[in-house]
Motif scaffolding. Structure first.
Motif, short mmCIF file in Angstrom:
data_model
loop_
_atom_site.label_atom_id
_atom_site.label_comp_id
_atom_site.label_asym_id
_atom_site.label_seq_id
_atom_site.Cartn_x
_atom_site.Cartn_y
_atom_site.Cartn_z
N ARG A 47 -1.06 -11.93 -6.05
CA ARG A 47 -2.38 -12.25 -5.50
C ARG A 47 -2.78 -11.24 -4.42
NH1 ARG A 47 -5.72 -16.43 -5.55
NH2 ARG A 47 -4.23 -17.84 -6.56
N ALA A 48 -1.85 -10.96 -3.51
CA ALA A 48 -2.16 -10.01 -2.44
C ALA A 48 -2.40 -8.61 -3.01
CB ALA A 48 -1.00 -9.98 -1.42
N TYR A 49 -1.60 -8.21 -4.00
CA TYR A 49 -1.76 -6.90 -4.63
C TYR A 49 -3.11 -6.82 -5.34
CZ TYR A 49 -0.78 -2.88 -7.68
OH TYR A 49 -0.84 -1.67 -8.34
N GLU A 51 -5.85 -8.56 -4.75
CA GLU A 51 -6.95 -8.55 -3.78
C GLU A 51 -7.11 -7.18 -3.14
OE1 GLU A 51 -5.96 -11.71 -1.13
OE2 GLU A 51 -6.69 -13.29 -2.48
N GLU A 52 -5.97 -6.54 -2.83
CA GLU A 52 -6.03 -5.25 -2.15
C GLU A 52 -6.49 -4.13 -3.08
OE1 GLU A 52 -2.76 -2.44 0.07
OE2 GLU A 52 -2.94 -4.54 0.75
N HIS A 53 -6.21 -4.30 -4.41
CA HIS A 53 -6.53 -3.24 -5.36
C HIS A 53 -7.69 -3.58 -6.29
CE1 HIS A 53 -2.42 -2.23 -4.06
NE2 HIS A 53 -2.71 -0.99 -4.39
N TYR A 57 -6.29 -11.11 -10.84
CA TYR A 57 -5.06 -11.83 -10.48
C TYR A 57 -4.51 -12.64 -11.64
CZ TYR A 57 -2.20 -15.56 -8.45
OH TYR A 57 -1.20 -16.46 -8.20
N TRP A 77 4.60 -1.23 -3.88
CA TRP A 77 3.75 -1.86 -2.87
C TRP A 77 4.47 -3.04 -2.23
CZ3 TRP A 77 1.67 -6.77 -2.58
CH2 TRP A 77 0.64 -6.96 -1.65
N ARG A 81 5.84 -3.87 1.77
CA ARG A 81 5.60 -5.10 2.53
C ARG A 81 6.91 -5.70 3.02
NH1 ARG A 81 0.59 -7.70 2.52
NH2 ARG A 81 -0.98 -6.06 2.42
#
Length: 200
Positions: A47-49, A51-53, A57, A77, A81
């Motif tokens: 999810r974080a990946y 959103e950042e890219h 998702y 990535w 983290r």
């Protein structure tokens, strides 16, 4: 943090790609019913990946080629983290978990730092003093039949190899889909450990 009103058991699964971790986690949840929920450490990571890219998702969660396009970069990535906070994704997964469930099934631990985080969590929190570390194994031939292909930068990365020599698993489950399997015995052994937490 977990609900302190009940004692919880945390079952942490690890294994190579296509070894059957998700399959075993699903069987466990099926047997435990409403007492259990599955936590996927890869969920918060993806999810974080995404959103950042600016990625999809939901497609990163399935078994499609979409995920495989980004797997190597996503691993790098995620490692960056973890260098900042080794238990970052473990913490996110447990914060997002159903706190009312007596059993948490972590389906995809990949590193010693993951196991250390859950060990510390179970030691520090009175409601989380029971844990079971499980290794799910399958032969390379069986994994290949399930679609596994060795990928440089993935299968030789820490995310796949860090637990190869780990010698403190409570249980090893063989999941080759034949007479050598110990899936049923593993399920029963874990069910026996869970009964006390569920019935207390």
């Amino acid at each position: 943090m977990a609900d302190q009103s009940c004692e919880r058991i945390v079952i942490v699964l690890s294994g190579k790609r296509k070894s059957g971790k998700d399959y075993f986690a699903d069987l466990l949840q099926e047997r435990l019913g409403s007492h259990a929920c599955i936590l996927r450490l890869s969920g918060p990571l993806k999810r974080a990946y995404a959103e950042e890219h600016g990625l999809d998702y939901d497609r990163l969660l399935d078994a499609s080629g979409y995920k495989e396009q980004y797997r190597s970069d996503m691993i790098k990535w995620g490692e960056a983290r973890r260098e900042q906070e080794p238990g970052f994704f473990c913490r996110l997964a447990t914060e997002q978990a159903d706190q009312s469930r007596r059993v948490w099934i972590v389906s995809d631990a990949r590193r010693r730092t993951d196991l250390a985080w859950f060990s510390g969590m179970c030691f520090d929190a009175p409601a989380l003093r029971r844990k079971v570390f499980v290794r799910v194994e399958a032969s390379q031939e069986v994994r290949a039949r399930r679609g596994w292909v060795f990928t440089h930068g993935v299968d030789d990365a820490e995310s796949e190899c860090d637990l190869d020599a780990y010698g403190e698993f409570d249980l090893t489950v063989v999941n080759n889909g034949n007479a050598s399997d110990t899936v049923d015995a593993g399920l029963q052994a874990i069910m026996d450990k869970c009964l006390g937490a569920i019935n207390s």
